[in-house]
Design an enzyme around this catalytic site. Structure first.
Site, PDB file in Angstrom:
ATOM      1  N   GLU A   1     -38.395  17.482 -36.604  1.00 59.19           N
ATOM      2  CA  GLU A   1     -37.803  16.221 -36.137  1.00 59.19           C
ATOM      3  C   GLU A   1     -36.294  16.396 -36.081  1.00 59.19           C
ATOM      4  OE1 GLU A   1     -38.882  12.879 -38.644  1.00 59.19           O
ATOM      5  OE2 GLU A   1     -37.109  11.745 -38.001  1.00 59.19           O
TER       6      GLU A   1
ATOM      7  N   ASP B   1     -49.582   9.429 -34.845  1.00 61.77           N
ATOM      8  CA  ASP B   1     -50.984   9.842 -34.769  1.00 61.77           C
ATOM      9  C   ASP B   1     -51.188  10.935 -33.725  1.00 61.77           C
ATOM     10  OD1 ASP B   1     -51.570   8.003 -36.734  1.00 61.77           O
ATOM     11  OD2 ASP B   1     -52.561   6.562 -35.411  1.00 61.77           O
TER      12      ASP B   1
ATOM     13  N   ARG C   1     -32.876   2.581 -39.524  1.00 60.32           N
ATOM     14  CA  ARG C   1     -32.937   3.972 -39.049  1.00 60.32           C
ATOM     15  C   ARG C   1     -33.211   4.962 -40.187  1.00 60.32           C
ATOM     16  NH1 ARG C   1     -31.016   3.503 -33.684  1.00 60.32           N
ATOM     17  NH2 ARG C   1     -29.563   1.773 -33.552  1.00 60.32           N
TER      18      ARG C   1
ATOM     19  N   HIS D   1     -38.772   5.268 -35.609  1.00 63.74           N
ATOM     20  CA  HIS D   1     -38.770   4.234 -36.644  1.00 63.74           C
ATOM     21  C   HIS D   1     -39.905   3.234 -36.480  1.00 63.74           C
ATOM     22  CE1 HIS D   1     -34.841   6.034 -36.943  1.00 63.74           C
ATOM     23  NE2 HIS D   1     -34.470   5.542 -35.783  1.00 63.74           N
TER      24      HIS D   1
ATOM     25  N   ASN E   1     -37.221  14.713 -30.715  1.00 68.88           N
ATOM     26  CA  ASN E   1     -36.294  13.620 -30.959  1.00 68.88           C
ATOM     27  C   ASN E   1     -36.959  12.378 -30.380  1.00 68.88           C
ATOM     28  OD1 ASN E   1     -34.372  11.724 -31.341  1.00 68.88           O
ATOM     29  ND2 ASN E   1     -32.704  12.848 -30.360  1.00 68.88           N
TER      30      ASN E   1
ATOM     31  N   TYR F   1     -23.733   9.865 -30.277  1.00 66.89           N
ATOM     32  CA  TYR F   1     -24.582  10.896 -29.688  1.00 66.89           C
ATOM     33  C   TYR F   1     -23.835  12.016 -28.988  1.00 66.89           C
ATOM     34  CZ  TYR F   1     -27.840   7.106 -30.638  1.00 66.89           C
ATOM     35  OH  TYR F   1     -28.559   6.122 -31.263  1.00 66.89           O
TER      36      TYR F   1
ATOM     37  N   HIS G   1     -32.380  14.635 -34.826  1.00 71.86           N
ATOM     38  CA  HIS G   1     -31.587  13.498 -34.367  1.00 71.86           C
ATOM     39  C   HIS G   1     -30.166  13.967 -34.141  1.00 71.86           C
ATOM     40  CE1 HIS G   1     -34.817  10.754 -35.295  1.00 71.86           C
ATOM     41  NE2 HIS G   1     -34.973  11.409 -36.434  1.00 71.86           N
ATOM     42  N   LEU G   2     -29.568  13.477 -33.065  1.00 69.22           N
ATOM     43  CA  LEU G   2     -28.167  13.803 -32.788  1.00 69.22           C
ATOM     44  C   LEU G   2     -27.255  13.207 -33.852  1.00 69.22           C
ATOM     45  CD1 LEU G   2     -28.771  12.871 -29.155  1.00 69.22           C
ATOM     46  CD2 LEU G   2     -27.642  15.029 -29.674  1.00 69.22           C
ATOM     47  N   SER G   3     -27.524  11.952 -34.189  1.00 70.11           N
ATOM     48  CA  SER G   3     -26.673  11.251 -35.151  1.00 70.11           C
ATOM     49  C   SER G   3     -27.238  11.394 -36.559  1.00 70.11           C
ATOM     50  CB  SER G   3     -26.584   9.761 -34.775  1.00 70.11           C
ATOM     51  OG  SER G   3     -27.854   9.137 -34.879  1.00 70.11           O
TER      52      SER G   3
ATOM     53  N   ARG H   1     -24.096   7.263 -23.228  1.00 68.15           N
ATOM     54  CA  ARG H   1     -24.617   6.296 -24.178  1.00 68.15           C
ATOM     55  C   ARG H   1     -23.949   6.492 -25.532  1.00 68.15           C
ATOM     56  NH1 ARG H   1     -30.309   6.903 -27.311  1.00 68.15           N
ATOM     57  NH2 ARG H   1     -30.181   4.927 -28.445  1.00 68.15           N
TER      58      ARG H   1
ATOM     59  N   ARG I   1     -26.374   5.246 -40.838  1.00 67.72           N
ATOM     60  CA  ARG I   1     -26.389   4.123 -39.894  1.00 67.72           C
ATOM     61  C   ARG I   1     -27.206   2.956 -40.469  1.00 67.72           C
ATOM     62  NH1 ARG I   1     -27.774   6.332 -34.133  1.00 67.72           N
ATOM     63  NH2 ARG I   1     -27.015   4.231 -33.608  1.00 67.72           N
TER      64      ARG I   1
ATOM     65  N   ALA J   1     -35.792   5.882 -30.790  1.00 67.61           N
ATOM     66  CA  ALA J   1     -36.198   4.653 -31.484  1.00 67.61           C
ATOM     67  C   ALA J   1     -37.652   4.692 -31.944  1.00 67.61           C
ATOM     68  CB  ALA J   1     -35.958   3.453 -30.581  1.00 67.61           C
TER      69      ALA J   1
ATOM     70  N   PRO K   1     -37.132   7.308 -25.913  1.00 64.09           N
ATOM     71  CA  PRO K   1     -36.425   6.293 -25.136  1.00 64.09           C
ATOM     72  C   PRO K   1     -34.901   6.370 -25.214  1.00 64.09           C
ATOM     73  CG  PRO K   1     -38.212   5.292 -26.356  1.00 64.09           C
ATOM     74  CD  PRO K   1     -38.144   6.725 -26.792  1.00 64.09           C
ATOM     75  N   ASN K   2     -34.297   6.152 -24.066  1.00 63.81           N
ATOM     76  CA  ASN K   2     -32.843   6.047 -23.892  1.00 63.81           C
ATOM     77  C   ASN K   2     -32.102   7.376 -23.963  1.00 63.81           C
ATOM     78  OD1 ASN K   2     -32.672   3.107 -23.617  1.00 63.81           O
ATOM     79  ND2 ASN K   2     -33.414   3.081 -25.717  1.00 63.81           N
TER      80      ASN K   2
HETATM   81  C1  DQA Z   1     -31.579   9.128 -32.442  1.00 63.57           C
HETATM   82  C2  DQA Z   1     -31.423   8.118 -33.582  1.00 63.57           C
HETATM   83  C3  DQA Z   1     -32.321   6.912 -33.372  1.00 63.57           C
HETATM   84  O1  DQA Z   1     -32.174   5.987 -34.439  1.00 63.57           O
HETATM   85  C4  DQA Z   1     -31.950   6.215 -32.076  1.00 63.57           C
HETATM   86  O2  DQA Z   1     -32.840   5.140 -31.822  1.00 63.57           O
HETATM   87  C5  DQA Z   1     -31.881   7.140 -30.917  1.00 63.57           C
HETATM   88  C6  DQA Z   1     -31.356   8.486 -31.084  1.00 63.57           C
HETATM   89  C7  DQA Z   1     -30.576  10.303 -32.564  1.00 63.57           C
HETATM   90  O3  DQA Z   1     -30.793  11.309 -31.901  1.00 63.57           O
HETATM   91  O4  DQA Z   1     -29.593  10.211 -33.302  1.00 63.57           O
HETATM   92  O5  DQA Z   1     -32.172   6.747 -29.777  1.00 63.57           O
HETATM   93  O6  DQA Z   1     -32.880   9.667 -32.495  1.00 63.57           O
END
Ligand code: DQA
Length: 155
Positions: A101, A90, A114, A83, A77, A26, A103-105, A21, A110, A80, A13-14
Site C-alpha cells: 500500500e 475483499d 485518513r 479509508h 494507492n 501530493y 500513499h504520496l502524502s 491537485r 493529516r 480515498a 479516485p482523483n
Molecule cells: C492518498 C491519501 C488519501 O487519504 C487521499 O484520499 C488520496 C491520496 C495519498 O496518496 O496520499 O486521494 O492516497
C-alpha cells in the site's frame, strides 16, 4: 533464468488529477509521469507492469478480479477508497496476491479519518509520505519480497 515479475499498479479516485491537485500534499508530478518513472525502474529489472486509474470503485474491483491471473502482486494507492472500501479490501484479499500500500502524502500527519486503512493489515507493508518516491520504494519492496519468496521456495 528468473521468471519476469508481473505487477498490477492500481490508483484510486482523483489520482488522475495529480500535478494540479493539492500539490502541497501530493507534489507536482502527474500520474503519467509517475507511471513512466515506475516503468523505467521496472524495465531495468525485467519486471512488467499493468496500470489502472479509476474513480469508480466497481471498475477497480472488476479490474482486480479480471487481472488476478495476470499478475504476481499489486502496488496499490487506493486513495480515498483506502479509508472506506470493504469491497476493495475483499477483492485484494480474494486475489490471493500480495500487495504494498502506498500513499504520496503522510496520511498519519493529516485528518484522523485518513489514519484508518481498510487495507493495511492485509498488505505486506505500507509506504506513505514520500510523494512519487513512495511508489518507487513500494515497487522495490514488492520486487524484493517476491524474489525473496521465490528464492526461499527454491532452497
Ligand atoms: C492518498 C491519501 C488519501 O487519504 C487521499 O484520499 C488520496 C491520496 C495519498 O496518496 O496520499 O486521494 O492516497
Amino acid at each position: 533464468m528468473r521468471e519476469p515479475i508481473r505487477i498490477g499498479v492500481l490508483n484510486g479516485p482523483n489520482l488522475n488529477l495529480l500535478g494540479r491537485r493539492e500539490p502541497h500534499h501530493y507534489g507536482t508530478r502527474t500520474l503519467a509521469e509517475i507511471e513512466s518513472l515506475l516503468r523505467e525502474r521496472a524495465d531495468a529489472g525485467g519486471t512488467s507492469l499493468i496500470f489502472l486509474q479509476s474513480n469508480d470503485e466497481g471498475e477497480i474491483v472488476d479490474w482486480v478480479q479480471a487481472n488476478t491471473g495476470a499478475v504476481d502482486a499489486w502496488l496499490v494507492n487506493a486513495a480515498a477508497l483506502t479509508h472506506t472500501s470493504v469491497a476493495l479490501r475483499d477483492a485484494l484479499a480474494g486475489s490471493g496476491r500480495p500487495f504494498v500500500e502506498v500513499h504520496l502524502s503522510n496520511v498519519f500527519a493529516r485528518e484522523p479519518f485518513r489514519h484508518t486503512s481498510l487495507l493495511s493489515d492485509l498488505a505486506i507493508g505500507v509506504i506513505a509520505g514520500f510523494r512519487v518516491s513512495s511508489y518507487l520504494f513500494g515497487l522495490e519492496a514488492l520486487i524484493q519480497h517476491l524474489r525473496g519468496s521465490a528464492e526461499a521456495e527454491a532452497e
